[in-house]
Design a protein around this motif. Structure first.
Motif, short mmCIF file in Angstrom:
data_model
loop_
_atom_site.label_atom_id
_atom_site.label_comp_id
_atom_site.label_asym_id
_atom_site.label_seq_id
_atom_site.Cartn_x
_atom_site.Cartn_y
_atom_site.Cartn_z
N SER A 190 0.84 -1.19 0.00
CA SER A 190 0.00 0.00 0.00
C SER A 190 0.87 1.24 0.00
CB SER A 190 -0.91 0.02 1.23
OG SER A 190 -1.80 -1.06 1.22
N VAL A 191 0.34 2.31 -0.57
CA VAL A 191 1.05 3.59 -0.56
C VAL A 191 0.01 4.70 -0.55
CG1 VAL A 191 1.19 3.75 -3.10
CG2 VAL A 191 2.85 4.98 -1.67
N GLN A 192 0.33 5.76 0.19
CA GLN A 192 -0.58 6.91 0.20
C GLN A 192 -0.31 7.75 -1.03
OE1 GLN A 192 -0.48 10.27 3.25
NE2 GLN A 192 -2.23 9.08 4.00
N VAL A 193 -1.37 8.14 -1.73
CA VAL A 193 -1.23 8.93 -2.94
C VAL A 193 -1.96 10.26 -2.78
CG1 VAL A 193 -0.98 6.92 -4.44
CG2 VAL A 193 -3.27 7.82 -3.99
N PRO A 194 -1.45 11.32 -3.44
CA PRO A 194 -0.22 11.29 -4.23
C PRO A 194 1.03 11.22 -3.33
CG PRO A 194 -1.07 13.53 -4.10
CD PRO A 194 -2.09 12.65 -3.45
N ALA A 195 2.02 10.47 -3.79
CA ALA A 195 3.27 10.34 -3.04
C ALA A 195 3.98 11.69 -3.00
CB ALA A 195 4.16 9.29 -3.70
N LYS A 196 4.60 11.99 -1.87
CA LYS A 196 5.26 13.29 -1.71
C LYS A 196 6.68 13.29 -2.28
CE LYS A 196 4.62 13.28 2.77
NZ LYS A 196 3.79 12.05 2.90
N SER A 197 7.37 12.16 -2.17
CA SER A 197 8.76 12.08 -2.64
C SER A 197 8.96 10.74 -3.35
CB SER A 197 9.73 12.20 -1.46
OG SER A 197 11.07 12.06 -1.87
N VAL A 198 9.17 10.80 -4.66
CA VAL A 198 9.27 9.60 -5.49
C VAL A 198 10.70 9.40 -5.97
CG1 VAL A 198 8.44 8.41 -7.57
CG2 VAL A 198 6.89 9.92 -6.27
N VAL A 199 11.19 8.18 -5.84
CA VAL A 199 12.51 7.79 -6.34
C VAL A 199 12.31 6.71 -7.39
CG1 VAL A 199 14.71 6.70 -5.73
CG2 VAL A 199 13.65 8.36 -4.17
N ALA A 200 13.06 6.77 -8.50
CA ALA A 200 12.95 5.76 -9.56
C ALA A 200 14.33 5.28 -9.99
CB ALA A 200 12.19 6.33 -10.76
N THR A 201 14.51 3.97 -10.04
CA THR A 201 15.80 3.39 -10.43
C THR A 201 15.68 2.33 -11.52
OG1 THR A 201 15.66 1.70 -8.71
CG2 THR A 201 16.73 3.78 -8.12
N ASP A 202 14.46 1.99 -11.93
CA ASP A 202 14.23 0.92 -12.91
C ASP A 202 14.16 1.51 -14.31
OD1 ASP A 202 13.28 -1.11 -14.53
OD2 ASP A 202 11.67 -1.72 -13.19
N ASN A 203 15.13 1.15 -15.16
CA ASN A 203 15.19 1.71 -16.52
C ASN A 203 13.91 1.49 -17.32
OD1 ASN A 203 18.22 1.40 -15.85
ND2 ASN A 203 18.21 2.59 -17.74
N ARG A 204 13.22 0.38 -17.07
CA ARG A 204 12.02 0.09 -17.85
C ARG A 204 10.87 1.06 -17.53
NH1 ARG A 204 13.54 -5.36 -16.60
NH2 ARG A 204 14.24 -6.49 -18.46
N THR A 205 10.99 1.79 -16.42
CA THR A 205 9.90 2.67 -15.99
C THR A 205 10.14 4.14 -16.28
OG1 THR A 205 10.77 3.04 -13.75
CG2 THR A 205 9.42 1.08 -14.10
N PHE A 206 11.35 4.52 -16.62
CA PHE A 206 11.68 5.94 -16.75
C PHE A 206 10.82 6.66 -17.78
CE2 PHE A 206 16.30 4.80 -15.43
CZ PHE A 206 15.94 4.83 -14.09
N GLU A 207 10.67 6.08 -18.96
CA GLU A 207 9.90 6.77 -20.01
C GLU A 207 8.44 6.91 -19.62
OE1 GLU A 207 9.13 6.76 -24.84
OE2 GLU A 207 10.56 5.35 -23.97
N THR A 208 7.89 5.89 -18.97
CA THR A 208 6.50 5.95 -18.53
C THR A 208 6.30 7.07 -17.51
OG1 THR A 208 6.12 3.60 -18.93
CG2 THR A 208 4.65 4.69 -17.38
N LEU A 209 7.13 7.10 -16.49
CA LEU A 209 7.01 8.14 -15.46
C LEU A 209 7.22 9.53 -16.06
CD1 LEU A 209 8.98 6.43 -12.52
CD2 LEU A 209 6.52 6.39 -12.98
N LEU B 176 21.85 6.32 -15.39
CA LEU B 176 21.45 5.18 -16.22
C LEU B 176 20.39 5.55 -17.25
CD1 LEU B 176 21.21 2.33 -13.54
CD2 LEU B 176 23.09 2.80 -15.11
N MET B 177 19.96 6.80 -17.25
CA MET B 177 18.89 7.20 -18.16
C MET B 177 19.45 7.63 -19.52
SD MET B 177 16.54 9.54 -15.65
CE MET B 177 15.90 8.93 -14.08
N PRO B 178 18.78 7.25 -20.61
CA PRO B 178 19.18 7.78 -21.92
C PRO B 178 18.79 9.25 -22.01
CG PRO B 178 17.16 6.52 -22.12
CD PRO B 178 17.63 6.33 -20.71
N ASP B 179 19.46 10.00 -22.87
CA ASP B 179 19.16 11.43 -22.95
C ASP B 179 17.82 11.71 -23.61
OD1 ASP B 179 19.73 10.95 -25.60
OD2 ASP B 179 21.61 12.07 -25.62
N THR B 180 17.11 10.65 -24.03
CA THR B 180 15.76 10.83 -24.56
C THR B 180 14.75 11.03 -23.44
OG1 THR B 180 15.64 8.40 -24.62
CG2 THR B 180 16.12 9.53 -26.69
N ILE B 181 15.18 10.86 -22.18
CA ILE B 181 14.33 11.04 -21.02
C ILE B 181 14.58 12.43 -20.43
CG2 ILE B 181 13.70 10.15 -18.74
CD1 ILE B 181 13.07 8.24 -21.04
#
Length: 328
Positions: A50-69, A83-88
């Motif tokens: 479970s997570v309370q939304v909207p989240a106040k502080s989000v961290v992302a490390t999964d390359n497969r999710t960067f473009e979506t977020l 680790l992010m391509p410059d297209t992000i």
């Protein structure tokens, strides 16, 4: 004297009413904020969370999710920017704390952004327990494709779950619909009598991406029902592909070749960079294979190696479908 007492009492009454009104407004605002926040329950690789939304502080490390977020406009407080391509677009946001690469991460710095949500995975998968230790109040989400599950449906599960977490269900459905439509275009146009070879270009060499298990290209053999031109024992998931001679590739005489150009994502600026297409065209051993003679070589998007999410596969599948339809 009585008049002065009455005036004072009236003023005190007005002040009390004002304070009551202010308190009421403050309480109302607090109540509104409490009503705005809600808890979302979802299931990831570890089970129900479970997570309370909207989240106040989000961290992302999964390359497969960067473009979506990025597409959804999710603000990050920290992430694996290296680790992010410059297209992000996150790569241009100086306000995001860069946690570094998975090989030399700066994990401890995550405490400075006090995260309540960490989207972890792929190259950072092994650091999940450390994140839980450093940010015990954060919900750590793991949505890596699971072993033994169809890769295409795992990509869909990932984006659908992210849609639940960030309340972007409609946007997630659109990504899934586009992905499935691209798959259908390929399977409708592909002749299963045509054989396919999966390759990875890395370090100026061509490696073999085995059906099912090979990095990036391999899973497509399963969900597109592609017929392998070559199958070898003891194949791996190595990011540079398996060591198979170009002569063996040529002998298998594939009708189609699919290539993931790893160097295009991580070494394109280097003086020694050799594009995958050039490697194929300059290989004498491969000059006479059917795929080369017919121009049936399809290279995946340049940022694929660092951006292996559902959008990358959708883009490639549509390009593959274009080539298949044109060959009919």
């Amino acid at each position: 004297m009585a008049s002065m007492k009455l005036r004072a009492a009236a003023l005190l009454s007005i002040a009390a009413l004002s304070l009551t009104a202010c308190g009421s407004n403050t309480d109302t605002a607090a109540d509104d904020n409490a009503q705005d926040a809600k808890t979302v329950t979802f299931t990831d690789n570890d089970g129900e969370k479970s997570v309370q939304v909207p989240a106040k502080s989000v961290v992302a490390t999964d390359n497969r999710t960067f473009e979506t977020l990025d597409e959804w406009g999710i603000k990050l407080s920290a992430g694996a920017v290296s680790l992010m391509p410059d297209t992000i677009s996150y790569t241009k946001d100086k306000d995001i704390l860069d946690l570094g690469s998975h090989k030399e991460p700066n994990l401890e710095s995550v405490v400075t952004v006090d995260p309540d949500l960490i989207i972890n995975g792929q190259r950072y998968t092994q650091h999940a327990d450390k994140f839980k230790e450093l940010a015990p109040n954060a919900t750590v989400v793991s949505l890596d494709p699971r072993d033994g599950e169809p890769f295409n449906t795992e990509l869909e599960r990932q984006v659908t779950t992210l849609g639940e977490i960030f309340e972007k269900q409609d946007e997630a459905k659109k990504l899934v619909d586009d992905f499935e439509a691209a798959q259908k275009r390929v399977t409708d146009a592909y002749n299963t009598e045509d054989t396919v070879m999966g390759l990875i270009a890395s370090g100026g060499e061509l490696g073999y991406s085995a059906p099912s298990t090979g990095r990036t290209v391999g899973p497509m053999f399963d969900f597109l029902n592609l017929t392998p031109a070559l199958e070898i024992e003891d194949s791996s998931t190595d990011h540079e592909g398996d060591d198979v001679s170009v002569e063996a590739i040529a002998k298998s005489n594939p009708d189609w070749i699919i290539v993931m150009d790893r160097d295009a994502a991580v070494a394109a600026d280097g003086a020694d960079y050799k594009p995958a297409k050039d490697l194929l065209e300059n290989s004498e051993a491969l000059q006479n294979v059917t795929a080369s003679k017919e121009g049936h070589v399809v290279v995946m998007p340049a940022d694929t190696y660092t951006n292996e999410g559902i959008q990358t596969y959708t883009e490639f599948l549509n390009e593959f479908a274009d080539a298949l339809e044109a060959a009919k």
